[in-house]
Design a protein around this motif. Structure first.
Motif, short mmCIF file in Angstrom:
data_model
loop_
_atom_site.label_atom_id
_atom_site.label_comp_id
_atom_site.label_asym_id
_atom_site.label_seq_id
_atom_site.Cartn_x
_atom_site.Cartn_y
_atom_site.Cartn_z
N ALA A 179 0.84 -1.20 0.00
CA ALA A 179 0.00 0.00 0.00
C ALA A 179 0.87 1.26 0.00
O ALA A 179 0.57 2.22 -0.71
CB ALA A 179 -0.94 0.00 1.20
N ALA A 180 1.96 1.25 0.77
CA ALA A 180 2.85 2.41 0.82
C ALA A 180 3.51 2.63 -0.54
O ALA A 180 3.57 3.76 -1.03
CB ALA A 180 3.90 2.23 1.90
N ALA A 181 4.00 1.57 -1.17
CA ALA A 181 4.66 1.70 -2.48
C ALA A 181 3.67 2.14 -3.54
O ALA A 181 4.00 2.96 -4.40
CB ALA A 181 5.32 0.38 -2.86
N SER A 182 2.47 1.64 -3.47
CA SER A 182 1.44 2.07 -4.41
C SER A 182 1.14 3.55 -4.24
O SER A 182 1.05 4.31 -5.21
CB SER A 182 0.17 1.23 -4.21
N ALA A 183 1.02 4.00 -3.00
CA ALA A 183 0.70 5.40 -2.71
C ALA A 183 1.82 6.33 -3.14
O ALA A 183 1.57 7.44 -3.60
CB ALA A 183 0.42 5.58 -1.23
N THR A 184 3.06 5.90 -3.02
CA THR A 184 4.20 6.77 -3.33
C THR A 184 4.67 6.64 -4.77
O THR A 184 5.62 7.31 -5.17
CB THR A 184 5.38 6.48 -2.39
N GLY A 185 4.02 5.77 -5.54
CA GLY A 185 4.42 5.60 -6.93
C GLY A 185 5.68 4.78 -7.10
O GLY A 185 6.33 4.84 -8.13
N THR A 186 6.04 4.00 -6.07
CA THR A 186 7.27 3.20 -6.15
C THR A 186 6.97 1.70 -6.19
O THR A 186 7.86 0.90 -5.93
CB THR A 186 8.20 3.51 -4.96
N PRO A 201 6.54 -0.36 -8.78
CA PRO A 201 7.42 -1.13 -9.68
C PRO A 201 8.80 -1.40 -9.06
O PRO A 201 9.33 -2.51 -9.20
CB PRO A 201 7.54 -0.23 -10.92
N GLU A 202 9.36 -0.41 -8.36
CA GLU A 202 10.67 -0.60 -7.73
C GLU A 202 10.60 -1.64 -6.62
O GLU A 202 11.48 -2.49 -6.49
CB GLU A 202 11.20 0.71 -7.17
N LEU A 203 9.53 -1.59 -5.81
CA LEU A 203 9.38 -2.58 -4.74
C LEU A 203 9.25 -3.97 -5.32
O LEU A 203 9.93 -4.90 -4.88
CB LEU A 203 8.16 -2.26 -3.86
N LEU A 204 8.41 -4.13 -6.33
CA LEU A 204 8.23 -5.45 -6.95
C LEU A 204 9.54 -5.93 -7.57
O LEU A 204 9.89 -7.10 -7.46
CB LEU A 204 7.11 -5.41 -7.97
N GLY A 205 10.28 -5.01 -8.18
CA GLY A 205 11.58 -5.38 -8.75
C GLY A 205 12.55 -5.84 -7.69
O GLY A 205 13.28 -6.82 -7.88
N SER A 206 12.57 -5.16 -6.55
CA SER A 206 13.49 -5.55 -5.48
C SER A 206 13.08 -6.91 -4.90
O SER A 206 13.94 -7.70 -4.52
CB SER A 206 13.55 -4.49 -4.37
#
Length: 147
Positions: free
Chosen positions: A126-133, A135-140
């Motif tokens: 939810a935090a990554a979705s809200a901040t627009g990150t 794709p980066e989280l999923l990549g990591s």
């Protein structure tokens, strides 16, 4: 007179709305910890000490513009120094300008008015979705699984 755990968390939330990250860090005991059991990607799972908390919070208002905390529910435990807090934060992400809404459950232990242990159960997705990150989280997470 030392603050109770409930007074401490309410102060923390007021400071979050005021975007005063240094004052939030000052609520921690010198050796107090912050724990994030659901952290993923590059997010830390544990912070040890007030200075680590201060470093972690630095720049937060440049990422998240929290405008409102409309719901706060405090549950008292059998230990007078420990509470469980449910709260919701609303605002905007600075990077995307998109609305932000995050639900938290935190377990907080306070001694002499200072936080000695703060366990924050939030959703990294939810935090990554809200901040627009996201794709980066999923990549990591993918690269972490490949190791």
């Amino acid at each position: 007179m030392p603050r109770t755990p409930e007074e401490t968390i309410r102060r923390l939330l007021d400071l979050l709305l005021a975007k005063d990250m240094d004052a939030i860090a000052d609520l921690w005991a010198e050796q107090g910890t912050g724990e994030f059991p659901f952290a993923a990607g590059d997010a830390p799972r544990r912070l040890a000490g007030r200075d680590a908390v201060r470093d972690y919070l630095a720049g937060y208002p440049e990422r998240m513009d929290v405008r409102e905390i409309p719901v706060v529910t405090v549950h008292h435990t059998q230990r007078p120094d420990t509470i469980v807090v449910e709260f919701t934060a609303h605002g905007y992400t600075v990077r995307t300008g998109e609305p932000y809404r995050m639900d938290y459950i935190s377990v907080i232990t306070v001694h002499d008015g200072l936080i000695t242990r703060y366990r924050d159960y939030w959703s990294p997705l939810a935090a990554a979705s809200a901040t627009g990150t996201l794709p980066e989280l999923l990549g990591s997470l993918r690269s972490g699984a490949a190791r």
